[in-house]
Design an enzyme around this catalytic site. Structure first.
Site, PDB file in Angstrom:
ATOM      1  N   HIS A 207       0.859  -1.014  -0.093  1.00  0.00           N
ATOM      2  CA  HIS A 207       0.275   0.037  -0.074  1.00  0.00           C
ATOM      3  C   HIS A 207       0.836   1.396  -0.151  1.00  0.00           C
ATOM      4  CE1 HIS A 207       1.203  -0.469   4.255  1.00  0.00           C
ATOM      5  NE2 HIS A 207       0.942   1.146   4.256  1.00  0.00           N
TER       6      HIS A 207
HETATM    7  C1  UD1 Z   1      -1.166   5.947   6.167  1.00  0.00           C
HETATM    8  C2  UD1 Z   1       0.119   6.256   6.451  1.00  0.00           C
HETATM    9  C3  UD1 Z   1       1.207   4.806   6.240  1.00  0.00           C
HETATM   10  C4  UD1 Z   1       0.809   3.803   7.051  1.00  0.00           C
HETATM   11  C5  UD1 Z   1      -0.671   3.562   6.560  1.00  0.00           C
HETATM   12  C6  UD1 Z   1      -1.335   2.350   7.414  1.00  0.00           C
HETATM   13  C7  UD1 Z   1       0.991   8.634   6.323  1.00  0.00           C
HETATM   14  C8  UD1 Z   1       1.709   9.723   5.406  1.00  0.00           C
HETATM   15  N1  UD1 Z   1       0.821   7.280   5.824  1.00  0.00           N
HETATM   16  O1  UD1 Z   1      -1.058   5.597   4.593  1.00  0.00           O
HETATM   17  O2  UD1 Z   1       2.520   5.136   6.722  1.00  0.00           O
HETATM   18  O3  UD1 Z   1       1.522   2.807   6.379  1.00  0.00           O
HETATM   19  O4  UD1 Z   1      -1.551   4.763   6.703  1.00  0.00           O
HETATM   20  O5  UD1 Z   1      -2.196   1.709   6.720  1.00  0.00           O
HETATM   21  O6  UD1 Z   1       0.283   9.194   7.257  1.00  0.00           O
HETATM   22  N2  UD1 Z   1      -8.598   5.343   2.426  1.00  0.00           N
HETATM   23  C9  UD1 Z   1      -9.736   4.866   2.235  1.00  0.00           C
HETATM   24  N3  UD1 Z   1     -10.221   4.777   3.559  1.00  0.00           N
HETATM   25  C10 UD1 Z   1      -9.702   4.810   4.653  1.00  0.00           C
HETATM   26  C11 UD1 Z   1      -8.512   5.232   4.674  1.00  0.00           C
HETATM   27  C12 UD1 Z   1      -7.700   5.706   3.472  1.00  0.00           C
HETATM   28  O7  UD1 Z   1     -10.580   4.590   1.103  1.00  0.00           O
HETATM   29  O8  UD1 Z   1     -10.312   4.467   5.607  1.00  0.00           O
HETATM   30  C13 UD1 Z   1      -7.783   5.865   0.969  1.00  0.00           C
HETATM   31  C14 UD1 Z   1      -8.409   6.990   0.740  1.00  0.00           C
HETATM   32  O9  UD1 Z   1      -8.352   7.057  -0.986  1.00  0.00           O
HETATM   33  C15 UD1 Z   1      -6.867   7.850   1.111  1.00  0.00           C
HETATM   34  C16 UD1 Z   1      -5.925   6.788   0.606  1.00  0.00           C
HETATM   35  O10 UD1 Z   1      -6.670   5.785   1.118  1.00  0.00           O
HETATM   36  O11 UD1 Z   1      -6.691   9.021  -0.023  1.00  0.00           O
HETATM   37  C17 UD1 Z   1      -4.799   7.027   1.584  1.00  0.00           C
HETATM   38  O12 UD1 Z   1      -5.061   7.082   2.777  1.00  0.00           O
HETATM   39  P1  UD1 Z   1      -3.868   7.913   3.647  1.00  0.00           P
HETATM   40  O13 UD1 Z   1      -4.359   7.797   5.186  1.00  0.00           O
HETATM   41  O14 UD1 Z   1      -3.666   9.111   3.483  1.00  0.00           O
HETATM   42  O15 UD1 Z   1      -2.525   7.064   3.625  1.00  0.00           O
HETATM   43  P2  UD1 Z   1      -2.134   5.567   3.591  1.00  0.00           P
HETATM   44  O16 UD1 Z   1      -1.845   5.358   2.336  1.00  0.00           O
HETATM   45  O17 UD1 Z   1      -3.524   4.819   4.468  1.00  0.00           O
HETATM   46  N1  UDP Z   2      -3.480  -5.457   9.080  1.00  0.00           N
HETATM   47  C1  UDP Z   2      -4.819  -6.008   9.337  1.00  0.00           C
HETATM   48  N2  UDP Z   2      -5.316  -6.517   8.272  1.00  0.00           N
HETATM   49  C2  UDP Z   2      -5.247  -6.200   7.019  1.00  0.00           C
HETATM   50  C3  UDP Z   2      -3.840  -5.672   6.857  1.00  0.00           C
HETATM   51  C4  UDP Z   2      -2.987  -5.597   7.746  1.00  0.00           C
HETATM   52  O1  UDP Z   2      -5.157  -5.997  10.509  1.00  0.00           O
HETATM   53  O2  UDP Z   2      -5.949  -6.369   6.004  1.00  0.00           O
HETATM   54  C5  UDP Z   2      -2.660  -5.162  10.262  1.00  0.00           C
HETATM   55  C6  UDP Z   2      -1.293  -6.076  10.334  1.00  0.00           C
HETATM   56  O3  UDP Z   2      -1.382  -7.333  11.225  1.00  0.00           O
HETATM   57  C7  UDP Z   2      -0.285  -4.902  11.023  1.00  0.00           C
HETATM   58  C8  UDP Z   2      -0.893  -3.730  10.664  1.00  0.00           C
HETATM   59  O4  UDP Z   2      -2.305  -4.032  10.091  1.00  0.00           O
HETATM   60  O5  UDP Z   2      -0.394  -5.263  12.410  1.00  0.00           O
HETATM   61  C9  UDP Z   2      -0.254  -3.146   9.622  1.00  0.00           C
HETATM   62  O6  UDP Z   2      -0.726  -2.021   9.135  1.00  0.00           O
HETATM   63  P1  UDP Z   2      -0.283  -1.262   7.736  1.00  0.00           P
HETATM   64  O7  UDP Z   2       0.195  -2.470   6.910  1.00  0.00           O
HETATM   65  O8  UDP Z   2      -1.544  -0.553   7.141  1.00  0.00           O
HETATM   66  O9  UDP Z   2       0.543  -0.217   8.136  1.00  0.00           O
HETATM   67  P2  UDP Z   2       2.133  -0.066   8.335  1.00  0.00           P
HETATM   68  O10 UDP Z   2       2.461  -0.913   9.353  1.00  0.00           O
HETATM   69  O11 UDP Z   2       2.869  -0.201   7.093  1.00  0.00           O
HETATM   70  O12 UDP Z   2       2.497   1.368   8.641  1.00  0.00           O
END
Ligand code: UD1
Ligand code: UDP
Length: 377
Positions: free
Chosen positions: A204
């Protein structure tokens, strides 16, 4: 002591749950502030349910946006809460925009920040997370480094005071939930999977999903995988695949099962029973090594180098040839498989949450939980 915990995304909820529990064990109910950076049921609420966390005090509904929109809106809203509540300390965890917003809003109100998972560095300043980590560490008063390596990174930047090596709360989370997952989740039956008979993949990160050519390389990897594969897909990746016209192509890949993001218990069970994990996630690199599952990381660097050093994780980037080479070794060389699977967990004993709360309470008692004018005095 009145602590406030600011969080907003899936991994923060998972890694903070053990800290919340540790506070509760001491009779303290921390103020819980959810920015709403993640808002879909399966990116947020499901974790509050799975981890039995209720009592969120403030939902700030920040939602998605550009980096500045999201960080700025979160800062403004967090500031409002902190002015009203005046907690003794604000805890943040990790490297998201929510973390930076919470840290900046707090320190400017002279409320000390405690950063959990301090000192991680990918040494890649093009990642938004790296900027968030560096800035948060530099305005934090108490820095909970998960490993000695993280402490070293802080020292290199001149931060030596207020640093405590406590392990990573992800170990607490895994240990606290593994058995529950085993008992409650029926994900293997639901998806018709045999233990150790499938690969688990997640990706992601902005660097892998926001440019079409990179996302296409990920799709090519998916098309070439030699085993049945499950891909619980982050909404960001799904949106980008649709935008770049790649979604239908992914849907056509035989043997790759794309699901919506899964709850923690289902996901833990899937991780534990996977033959190997391919991921660009930070938390999943950690969980793989804790659960003794070989991990191939779809990145060119990692802020979790400990996992690579001990032999449980290999950086394969978006290089199809490297992915296939290591999968073939895992499939055909039992010794190599065992070596990766049995790499020792570098993230501690699962008591990090307790340690963090103990240290904060001691500092509070000694009246040392405050924003000091200089770190070097
Ligand atoms: C964010 C964090 C990343 C982390 C991840 C965990 C930052 C800069 N990045 O990335 O470090 O690994 O969370 O998962 O803070 N969206 C939805 N539904 C949601 C949330 C997001 O549809 O509930 C979609 C939206 O299109 C949004 C995109 O995901 O624009 C990105 O979401 P965002 O929270 O900006 O960043 P992540 O990629 O989730
Ligand atoms: N995770 C989850 N369901 C999913 C994918 C990830 O519960 O479908 C959990 C996973 O076990 C881990 C955390 O989410 O504890 C990781 O989150 P993510 O990969 O979004 O973020 P990152 O760790 O890269 O910031």
């Amino acid at each position: 002591m009145k602590p406030a915990i600011v969080f907003g995304t899936r991994p923060e909820i998972i890694k903070l749950a053990p800290v919340i529990r540790a506070f509760e064990n001491r009779g303290i109910t921390p103020l819980l502030v959810h920015t709403g950076q993640h808002y879909d049921y399966e990116m947020s609420r499901v974790f509050l349910e799975d981890l039995e966390l209720d009592g969120i005090d403030y939902h700030l509904e920040v939602g998605s946006g550009t980096q500045a929109e999201q960080t700025g809106t979160a800062m403004i809203k967090i500031e409002g809460v902190l002015i009203g509540e005046r907690p003794d300390v604000v805890l943040v965890q990790g490297d998201t925009n929510t973390v930076l917003a919470g840290a900046l809003a707090s320190v400017k109100l002279k409320i000390p920040v405690a950063h959990i998972e301090a000192g991680l560095r990918s040494f890649d300043r093009t990642m938004p997370e790296e900027i968030n980590r560096i800035l948060t560490d530099h305005v934090s008063e108490v820095l909970f480094a998960p490993t000695a390596e993280a402490k070293k990174n802080l020292k290199r930047e001149g931060i030596t005071d207020g640093v405590y090596v406590v392990g990573n709360t992800i170990v607490d989370a895994v240990l606290q939930n593994s058995e529950v997952a085993e008992r409650k989740s029926n994900i293997l039956e639901r998806l018709d999977l045999d233990p150790k008979g499938y690969l688990l993949i997640t990706a992601h990160r902005a660097e892998n999903t926001d440019r079409k050519e990179n996302l296409e390389r990920l799709v090519e990897i998916l098309e070439s995988l030699p085993m049945k594969t499950v891909y619980p897909m982050h909404p960001r990746t799904r949106r980008r695949l649709e935008e770049f016209g790649l979604w239908e192509r992914v849907m056509r890949i035989e043997g790759v099962l794309v699901t919506r993001p899964l709850g923690y218990l289902d996901f833990l069970k899937l991780e534990k029973n996977a033959f190997a994990i391919l991921t660009d996630s930070g938390g999943i690199q950690e969980e793989a090594i804790i659960l003794n599952v070989p991990c191939l990381t779809l990145r060119y660097n990692t802020e979790r180098p400990e996992t690579v050093k001990v032999g449980g994780n290999v950086l394969v980037g978006l290089e199809k040839e490297r992915v296939l080479k290591y999968l073939s070794k895992l499939l055909n060389e039992p010794e190599f498989y065992e070596k990766m699977a049995n790499a020792p967990n570098p993230f501690g004993d699962g008591k990090s949450g307790e340690r963090i709360v103990h240290i904060l309470l001691e500092l509070y008692k000694m009246k040392e939980l405050k924003v000091r004018s200089s770190r070097f005095i």
